[in-house]
Design a protein around this motif. Structure first.
Motif, PDB file in Angstrom:
ATOM      1  N   GLU A   1       1.015  -1.237  -0.007  1.00 18.49           N
ATOM      2  CA  GLU A   1      -0.210  -0.018  -0.021  1.00 18.49           C
ATOM      3  C   GLU A   1       0.894   1.108  -0.040  1.00 18.49           C
ATOM      4  N   PRO A   2       0.664   2.149  -1.021  1.00 18.84           N
ATOM      5  CA  PRO A   2       1.821   3.119  -1.014  1.00 18.84           C
ATOM      6  C   PRO A   2       1.522   4.096   0.221  1.00 18.84           C
ATOM      7  N   GLY A   3       2.908   4.860   0.473  1.00 20.06           N
ATOM      8  CA  GLY A   3       2.799   5.764   1.470  1.00 20.06           C
ATOM      9  C   GLY A   3       4.130   5.447   2.412  1.00 20.06           C
ATOM     10  N   PHE A   4       4.649   4.492   2.607  1.00 16.29           N
ATOM     11  CA  PHE A   4       5.993   4.258   3.277  1.00 16.29           C
ATOM     12  C   PHE A   4       6.849   2.988   2.841  1.00 16.29           C
ATOM     13  N   GLY A   5       8.104   3.355   2.827  1.00 10.98           N
ATOM     14  CA  GLY A   5       9.022   2.412   2.479  1.00 10.98           C
ATOM     15  C   GLY A   5       9.042   1.209   3.600  1.00 10.98           C
ATOM     16  N   GLY A   6       9.934   0.093   3.010  1.00  9.90           N
ATOM     17  CA  GLY A   6      10.103  -0.828   4.180  1.00  9.90           C
ATOM     18  C   GLY A   6       9.071  -1.851   4.388  1.00  9.90           C
TER      19      GLY A   6
ATOM     20  N   VAL B   1      11.511  -1.771  -8.800  1.00 11.68           N
ATOM     21  CA  VAL B   1      11.995  -0.566  -7.838  1.00 11.68           C
ATOM     22  C   VAL B   1      12.278  -1.241  -6.622  1.00 11.68           C
ATOM     23  N   ALA B   2      13.323  -0.920  -6.033  1.00 12.05           N
ATOM     24  CA  ALA B   2      13.728  -1.319  -4.637  1.00 12.05           C
ATOM     25  C   ALA B   2      14.445  -0.199  -3.994  1.00 12.05           C
ATOM     26  N   GLY B   3      14.169  -0.145  -2.481  1.00  7.34           N
ATOM     27  CA  GLY B   3      14.724   0.934  -1.909  1.00  7.34           C
ATOM     28  C   GLY B   3      15.706   0.185  -0.892  1.00  7.34           C
TER      29      GLY B   3
ATOM     30  N   LYS C   1      14.569 -12.271  -2.773  1.00  4.38           N
ATOM     31  CA  LYS C   1      13.636 -13.307  -2.744  1.00  4.38           C
ATOM     32  C   LYS C   1      12.337 -12.914  -3.521  1.00  4.38           C
ATOM     33  N   THR C   2      11.779 -11.790  -3.574  1.00  2.88           N
ATOM     34  CA  THR C   2      10.619 -11.698  -4.332  1.00  2.88           C
ATOM     35  C   THR C   2      10.888 -11.250  -5.543  1.00  2.88           C
ATOM     36  N   ALA C   3      12.017 -10.748  -5.931  1.00  5.12           N
ATOM     37  CA  ALA C   3      12.296 -10.168  -7.313  1.00  5.12           C
ATOM     38  C   ALA C   3      12.063 -11.324  -8.353  1.00  5.12           C
ATOM     39  N   PRO C   4      12.579 -12.560  -8.144  1.00  5.77           N
ATOM     40  CA  PRO C   4      12.071 -13.728  -9.196  1.00  5.77           C
ATOM     41  C   PRO C   4      10.828 -13.772  -9.196  1.00  5.77           C
ATOM     42  N   LEU C   5       9.907 -13.708  -8.210  1.00  2.44           N
ATOM     43  CA  LEU C   5       8.394 -13.811  -8.376  1.00  2.44           C
ATOM     44  C   LEU C   5       7.834 -12.910  -9.288  1.00  2.44           C
ATOM     45  N   VAL C   6       8.169 -11.668  -9.085  1.00  2.36           N
ATOM     46  CA  VAL C   6       7.365 -10.570 -10.090  1.00  2.36           C
ATOM     47  C   VAL C   6       8.029 -10.586 -11.404  1.00  2.36           C
ATOM     48  N   VAL C   7       9.288 -11.051 -11.661  1.00  2.00           N
ATOM     49  CA  VAL C   7       9.947 -11.193 -13.023  1.00  2.00           C
ATOM     50  C   VAL C   7       9.006 -12.354 -13.675  1.00  2.00           C
ATOM     51  N   GLU C   8       8.909 -13.478 -13.031  1.00  2.00           N
ATOM     52  CA  GLU C   8       8.247 -14.712 -13.231  1.00  2.00           C
ATOM     53  C   GLU C   8       6.716 -14.214 -13.903  1.00  2.00           C
ATOM     54  N   ALA C   9       6.059 -13.204 -13.041  1.00  2.00           N
ATOM     55  CA  ALA C   9       4.769 -12.875 -13.147  1.00  2.00           C
ATOM     56  C   ALA C   9       4.620 -11.903 -14.324  1.00  2.00           C
ATOM     57  N   GLY C  10       5.697 -11.264 -14.795  1.00  2.00           N
ATOM     58  CA  GLY C  10       5.855 -10.215 -15.988  1.00  2.00           C
ATOM     59  C   GLY C  10       6.362  -9.112 -15.963  1.00  2.00           C
TER      60      GLY C  10
ATOM     61  N   VAL D   1       7.199  -2.762 -11.107  1.00  2.00           N
ATOM     62  CA  VAL D   1       6.753  -3.229  -9.669  1.00  2.00           C
ATOM     63  C   VAL D   1       7.417  -2.602  -8.661  1.00  2.00           C
ATOM     64  N   ASP D   2       6.551  -2.100  -7.627  1.00  2.00           N
ATOM     65  CA  ASP D   2       7.197  -1.439  -6.527  1.00  2.00           C
ATOM     66  C   ASP D   2       6.584  -1.583  -5.165  1.00  2.00           C
TER      67      ASP D   2
END
Length: 215
Positions: free
Chosen positions: A139-144, A194-196, A180-189, A173-174
């Motif tokens: 949910e947008p608004g805060f990092g981490g 975006v990574a902080g 750990k999550t990067a390969p999941l979003v790449v597989e999804a398309g 994707v942000d």
């Protein structure tokens, strides 16, 4: 190719130029603009983007988390943004269309952003003119924040819509992006990540960027 967009939300704002240089091996720089109304946080405005533009030649991916974004397109374009993302939830559809028209007039790339509450199909009225669709996985608004697995299906649906109507459009994707999550979003398309904290919190920032790009 997977592109990496470090979010300066996780940088040290007292040493912003230094921290921008630390991520110079990335593909672009993600700049989060929050107004305290659309999201419950306030970050930066056009003058800071202008200062960022003066200290880097990186592509500036400016994410407007603001109400009625059409009011601000010209200012951020003049400040040096290369791409502007507007949230489809931030105004009436006619005014979102107006914001995209102003981007055209200002010569910046156009993007639509989706909160987790918004279905992928919301991009359909705009998809043929977009350069990028941004899917929020928090949910947008805060990092981490923690990654929302439920958004993987939204990414898949956005990718399907993009492939059908505008294959040149990128899918970004942000939120909660880590090794750990990067390969999941790449597989999804997704092809722009975006990574902080996963980048700025790493002991070796160039290695962290390379690891995410290899997802």
């Amino acid at each position: 190719m997977i592109k990496i967009a470090p979010s300066i939300l996780s940088a040290d704002f007292a040493n912003l130029e230094r921290d921008i240089q630390k991520v110079s091996s990335a593909d672009c720089l993600h700049v989060d603009v929050m107004d305290g109304a659309f999201v419950p946080n306030i970050t930066i405005g056009a003058p800071v983007v202008q200062s960022i533009r003066r200290c880097t030649g990186m592509f500036l991916d400016v994410h407007l988390m603001v109400e009625k974004p059409a009011r601000y397109i010209e200012a951020f374009a003049q400040a040096g943004a290369d791409l502007l993302s507007v949230h489809l939830e931030a105004d009436h559809p006619s005014r979102i269309a107006e914001a995209l028209r102003i981007m055209d007039r200002c010569g910046v790339k156009k993007a639509a952003a989706l909160r987790p509450i918004t279905k992928a199909e919301a991009i359909l009225p705009y998809i043929e003119e977009l350069d990028l669709v941004l899917v929020m996985t928090v949910e947008p608004g805060f990092g981490g924040q923690a990654f929302m697995d439920s958004q993987l299906e939204t990414i898949r649906r956005v990718r399907a819509i993009v492939n059908q109507y505008n294959p040149a459009c990128e899918v970004e994707v942000d939120g909660g992006i880590t090794p750990k999550t990067a390969p999941l979003v790449v597989e999804a398309g997704a092809n722009v990540l975006v990574a902080g904290s996963a980048i700025y919190g790493a002991a070796d920032i160039p290695a962290a960027i390379a690891a995410l790009r290899g997802s």
